[in-house]
Design an enzyme around this catalytic site. Sequence first.
Site, PDB file in Angstrom:
ATOM      1  N   ASP A  69      -5.177   2.122   3.700  1.00 33.64           N
ATOM      2  CA  ASP A  69      -4.163   1.413   4.485  1.00 33.64           C
ATOM      3  C   ASP A  69      -4.789   0.650   5.645  1.00 33.64           C
ATOM      4  O   ASP A  69      -5.157   1.231   6.664  1.00 33.64           O
ATOM      5  CB  ASP A  69      -3.130   2.432   4.997  1.00 33.64           C
ATOM      6  CG  ASP A  69      -2.077   1.807   5.901  1.00 33.64           C
ATOM      7  OD1 ASP A  69      -2.011   0.565   5.967  1.00 33.64           O
ATOM      8  OD2 ASP A  69      -1.319   2.552   6.539  1.00 33.64           O
ATOM      9  N   ASP A  95      -1.372  -5.728   6.218  1.00 35.26           N
ATOM     10  CA  ASP A  95      -1.090  -4.295   6.116  1.00 35.26           C
ATOM     11  C   ASP A  95      -0.934  -3.860   4.665  1.00 35.26           C
ATOM     12  O   ASP A  95       0.065  -4.174   4.020  1.00 35.26           O
ATOM     13  CB  ASP A  95       0.205  -3.997   6.894  1.00 35.26           C
ATOM     14  CG  ASP A  95       0.578  -2.516   6.840  1.00 35.26           C
ATOM     15  OD1 ASP A  95      -0.304  -1.682   6.563  1.00 35.26           O
ATOM     16  OD2 ASP A  95       1.764  -2.201   7.058  1.00 35.26           O
TER      17      ASP A  95
END
Length: 332
Positions: free
Chosen positions: A200, A6
């Site tokens: 992201d 992440d």
Amino acid sequence: MNILVDTGSSNFAVAAAPHPFITHYFNTELSSTYQSAGRTVAVRYTQGNWEGELGIDRVSIPKGPNGTIIINIAAILSSDGFFLPGVNWQGILGLAYPMLARPDSSMEPFFDSLVRQLGIPDIFSLQMCGAGLSASSTADPAGGSLIMGGVEPTLYRGSVWYTPIVEEWYYQVEVLKLEVGDQNLDLDCREYNMDKAIVDSGTTLLRLPVNVFNAVVEAITRSSLIQDFSSGFWEGTKLACWMKGETPWRFFPKLSIYLRATNTSQSFRITILPQLYIQPITDVDGTLDCFRFGVSSSANGLVIGATVMEGFYVVFDRAQQRLGFALSSCAG
């Protein structure tokens, strides 16, 4: 254990207690190297949150940089909406900057520890293959590669185009314009960067500020060969289905995001083909192929998520404060 990579958060955390949706967890009591720091930590994401205890542990990375390092790790003891049914991961590796680390920025993130202790270059790169393209997350292939300390030429084709990292918290970039097909949306570029524009990998979709999202949907509706789509498809509450084998991608335009190029007033574009943003949903009905819209509206900025990243090899060159995009070798 499988770990979700992440780039939109900065804590390394693994399940440390049983949970109905995961198959295994890290039992800290059976570990000879884990040490609790005696502090609790809580992290909230766009979707879901968890609480647990902070600790340190020793890790070595198979097929990664040589050596053992001591890292901060959070043992997840309770969570809400974080582990979802069918997910094939039991932890999360936050690769963003210390500013996003919890409880505060003194909590050194995993990659920072790796660079400091092993002396590898401050750069990692990510190739995601097919990770976001199945909505029944059960068929979640752990597709892709995370390269720590550099770039792997076999994972991309052509050249790498770089855009400056505007601020080091999330990987924040500057979007100059968006096109649908060949039509420029003609919005003020402040609209694209409203709040922030970030890259992201932990967000599935391409998320756009409300005004931008509405303009994109309107432009797709205008230029696509299908006029009468229900608003539920665009809002993400309904699927669109066609007879099996009738791929709908030819009905939709490509989307282009223009990013500022490093050291120049020029820009470069990353093109998102319909195959990336009109996403097949597996096993809905035997006679139909159903798809979802891989773009959604956002109240907290523009997010270039997995939907877009799957077409590209993305280089997080922290040493030179820039982000690179190249065509991924798994983008077909």
